[in-house]
Design an enzyme around this catalytic site. Sequence first.
Site, PDB file in Angstrom:
ATOM      1  N   ARG A 185       0.805  -1.220   0.000  1.00 23.25           N
ATOM      2  CA  ARG A 185       0.000   0.000   0.000  1.00 23.25           C
ATOM      3  C   ARG A 185       0.842   1.276   0.000  1.00 23.25           C
ATOM      4  O   ARG A 185       0.295   2.373  -0.104  1.00 23.25           O
ATOM      5  CB  ARG A 185      -0.918  -0.001   1.217  1.00 23.25           C
ATOM      6  CG  ARG A 185      -0.191  -0.040   2.557  1.00 23.25           C
ATOM      7  CD  ARG A 185      -1.176  -0.424   3.650  1.00 23.25           C
ATOM      8  NE  ARG A 185      -0.571  -0.450   4.983  1.00 23.25           N
ATOM      9  CZ  ARG A 185      -1.242  -0.829   6.071  1.00 23.25           C
ATOM     10  NH1 ARG A 185      -2.496  -1.204   5.984  1.00 23.25           N
ATOM     11  NH2 ARG A 185      -0.644  -0.839   7.238  1.00 23.25           N
ATOM     12  N   GLU A 186       2.164   1.127   0.107  1.00 25.29           N
ATOM     13  CA  GLU A 186       3.031   2.305   0.244  1.00 25.29           C
ATOM     14  C   GLU A 186       3.425   2.805  -1.145  1.00 25.29           C
ATOM     15  O   GLU A 186       4.575   2.768  -1.562  1.00 25.29           O
ATOM     16  CB  GLU A 186       4.220   1.926   1.136  1.00 25.29           C
ATOM     17  CG  GLU A 186       3.703   1.499   2.513  1.00 25.29           C
ATOM     18  CD  GLU A 186       4.756   0.940   3.474  1.00 25.29           C
ATOM     19  OE1 GLU A 186       5.954   0.976   3.159  1.00 25.29           O
ATOM     20  OE2 GLU A 186       4.351   0.479   4.563  1.00 25.29           O
ATOM     21  N   ARG A 239      -1.041  -4.835   2.508  1.00 30.01           N
ATOM     22  CA  ARG A 239       0.356  -4.563   2.854  1.00 30.01           C
ATOM     23  C   ARG A 239       1.281  -5.722   2.466  1.00 30.01           C
ATOM     24  O   ARG A 239       2.437  -5.523   2.096  1.00 30.01           O
ATOM     25  CB  ARG A 239       0.406  -4.342   4.367  1.00 30.01           C
ATOM     26  CG  ARG A 239       1.774  -4.342   5.028  1.00 30.01           C
ATOM     27  CD  ARG A 239       1.584  -4.113   6.524  1.00 30.01           C
ATOM     28  NE  ARG A 239       2.734  -4.456   7.335  1.00 30.01           N
ATOM     29  CZ  ARG A 239       3.552  -3.555   7.881  1.00 30.01           C
ATOM     30  NH1 ARG A 239       3.374  -2.274   7.669  1.00 30.01           N
ATOM     31  NH2 ARG A 239       4.553  -3.947   8.637  1.00 30.01           N
ATOM     32  N   ARG A 259       9.159  -8.669   7.754  1.00 32.91           N
ATOM     33  CA  ARG A 259       9.376  -9.477   8.965  1.00 32.91           C
ATOM     34  C   ARG A 259       9.859 -10.872   8.575  1.00 32.91           C
ATOM     35  O   ARG A 259       9.975 -11.738   9.420  1.00 32.91           O
ATOM     36  CB  ARG A 259       8.076  -9.625   9.777  1.00 32.91           C
ATOM     37  CG  ARG A 259       7.402  -8.322  10.176  1.00 32.91           C
ATOM     38  CD  ARG A 259       8.179  -7.575  11.242  1.00 32.91           C
ATOM     39  NE  ARG A 259       7.462  -6.355  11.630  1.00 32.91           N
ATOM     40  CZ  ARG A 259       7.553  -5.188  11.005  1.00 32.91           C
ATOM     41  NH1 ARG A 259       8.365  -5.055   9.964  1.00 32.91           N
ATOM     42  NH2 ARG A 259       6.865  -4.140  11.422  1.00 32.91           N
ATOM     43  N   HIS A 312      10.067   2.985   2.473  1.00 36.80           N
ATOM     44  CA  HIS A 312       8.685   2.832   2.941  1.00 36.80           C
ATOM     45  C   HIS A 312       7.975   4.174   2.939  1.00 36.80           C
ATOM     46  O   HIS A 312       8.568   5.225   2.828  1.00 36.80           O
ATOM     47  CB  HIS A 312       8.674   2.278   4.380  1.00 36.80           C
ATOM     48  CG  HIS A 312       9.143   0.870   4.485  1.00 36.80           C
ATOM     49  ND1 HIS A 312       8.289  -0.178   4.679  1.00 36.80           N
ATOM     50  CD2 HIS A 312      10.389   0.341   4.409  1.00 36.80           C
ATOM     51  CE1 HIS A 312       8.985  -1.306   4.718  1.00 36.80           C
ATOM     52  NE2 HIS A 312      10.260  -1.025   4.566  1.00 36.80           N
ATOM     53  N   TYR A 366       9.308   0.824  17.396  1.00 36.80           N
ATOM     54  CA  TYR A 366       8.926  -0.408  18.081  1.00 36.80           C
ATOM     55  C   TYR A 366       9.933  -1.480  17.731  1.00 36.80           C
ATOM     56  O   TYR A 366      10.592  -1.415  16.685  1.00 36.80           O
ATOM     57  CB  TYR A 366       7.511  -0.858  17.665  1.00 36.80           C
ATOM     58  CG  TYR A 366       7.288  -0.800  16.181  1.00 36.80           C
ATOM     59  CD1 TYR A 366       7.822  -1.779  15.335  1.00 36.80           C
ATOM     60  CD2 TYR A 366       6.577   0.241  15.601  1.00 36.80           C
ATOM     61  CE1 TYR A 366       7.646  -1.711  13.967  1.00 36.80           C
ATOM     62  CE2 TYR A 366       6.402   0.321  14.224  1.00 36.80           C
ATOM     63  CZ  TYR A 366       6.940  -0.662  13.418  1.00 36.80           C
ATOM     64  OH  TYR A 366       6.775  -0.577  12.061  1.00 36.80           O
ATOM     65  N   GLU A 388      11.289   6.185   5.800  1.00 35.72           N
ATOM     66  CA  GLU A 388       9.840   6.403   5.770  1.00 35.72           C
ATOM     67  C   GLU A 388       9.594   7.788   5.191  1.00 35.72           C
ATOM     68  O   GLU A 388       9.892   8.806   5.815  1.00 35.72           O
ATOM     69  CB  GLU A 388       9.241   6.311   7.184  1.00 35.72           C
ATOM     70  CG  GLU A 388       9.394   4.952   7.841  1.00 35.72           C
ATOM     71  CD  GLU A 388       8.320   3.933   7.449  1.00 35.72           C
ATOM     72  OE1 GLU A 388       7.438   4.280   6.627  1.00 35.72           O
ATOM     73  OE2 GLU A 388       8.381   2.812   7.961  1.00 35.72           O
TER      74      GLU A 388
END
Length: 431
Positions: A185-186, A239, A259, A312, A366, A388
């Site tokens: 979606r980015e 995503r 991930r 991102h 995080y 980002e």
Amino acid sequence: MTMLVVFLVGFLGLASAGKHDIYAGYTVHGVVIDSLAAQHLLHQLESDFDLDTLQDGAPPDRDAYIMVTPGNNEAFLKKLDENGVKHYVVESNVPRSLEEFDADMMRFHRSRAGREAQPFEYYPRHDEVNEYLEKIAAEYPDLVSLVTAGPSYDGREIKYVKISTTNFEDASKPIYFMDAMIHAREWVTTPVSLYSIHRLVVDRREEDEDLLEGTDWIIYPVVNPDGYEFSHTDERLWRRTRSTNPNPDTECRGADGNRNFDVAFNTTTGVSSNPCSQQYVGAGPFSEVETRYIRDVLHEYLPRIQVYLNIHSHGNWVLFGFGNRTLPANGVQLHHVGAVMGAAIDAVKLPQAPFYRVGNSAMLLYPTSGSAQDYAQHIGVPFSYTLELPGYSYAFQVPVTYIGQITSETWVGIAAQARLAKLHYNDRIRT
Ligand SMILES: *[C@@H]1O[C@H](CO)[C@@H](O)[C@H](O)[C@H]1NC(C)=O
Ligand SMILES: *[C@@H]1O[C@H](CO)[C@@H](O)[C@H](O)[C@H]1NC(C)=O
């Protein structure tokens, strides 16, 4: 004629009315993250309430944007209230906001009718990206080689380019490797990579000749084409990849590519082993063919890759490893090179964008494991980052009119980062 217009309007109206229905009843909430406690609470609630984080929050002043399903809305907000965490409605009608984004894109294309727009000026489909790469490679054979990484899970050809004045043969030059669109979606990430190709090859400027002469480039514009196409055709906020889960008990498809790398795989919070979660790690490390291709590029050129940039959207962050809060041995240089990039962009950013923040991804946002950034750093790329880009207040639906700003300001940052990282490369090959 009138009939036709009525018919067309009716048809388009119907088509767009249905397109984003899957998000009917979803709402987006701004959550005020004024303390570490609020940040931690939100991370805890993510899996309990099946939250989708559209924008990460960070204390003291960056609010999170959280999308919540109609079924979980009330309980989620109650939990925030009970803990004294402030919140407000950002979007009460998600389908409508997605329709507005579509309408904005259509307006752009109509306004350009007859004039050829470059694919880094809008949101090109995967085929258009490949056509652009093929065209550039054909027009500039002395500079550009086109490489096919292989098919995606659903069989789309994944391509990237290598750019070099010396056919990639001069080991005294560092390699700068950037990729985009690991998260479907980015959308604004791919134009940034395509514009970088444009600036290196087509729109060469005197002041940037050192970047082309002194560094070799690998530019990989779409890591996850299946997810990207799915976000165009079916679910705008998709995503993950689109692989079928080997577990027959779930129909949820795909994994979070960021991930899925084999570095401390599936070990921290910020990942999920629920196949329906946005942060699902996948069936195992490198279970996704799309992440294996990135791994293979990293290993093929490892001794010379000086910078790895995993692009991102969104939030104005330059992040580096490791996702477990441990800093790499060269943490100071890593911070310095990242800060130079962020500051270079800040100098030319729009007033409504926040200043870039630079630091360890786990400390600022995080903890994570299995990220591309950590994998590259761990295997020996000295300067490995997650970038980002700005989202302004639009999250993933950055209107087309902002793309030019984002691509050109980011290029300024990439150039500054590449130059400083090159100085460190000279030290690296001397020792
Ligand atoms: C990830 O870790 C969880 C918790 O330890 C475990 O249940 C799950 O099987 C692991 N998943 C994978 C793919 O290794
Ligand atoms: C954190 O992760 C990195 C990369 O996997 C690893 O080298 C380091 O030992 C880890 N630190 C701790 C404290 O586990």
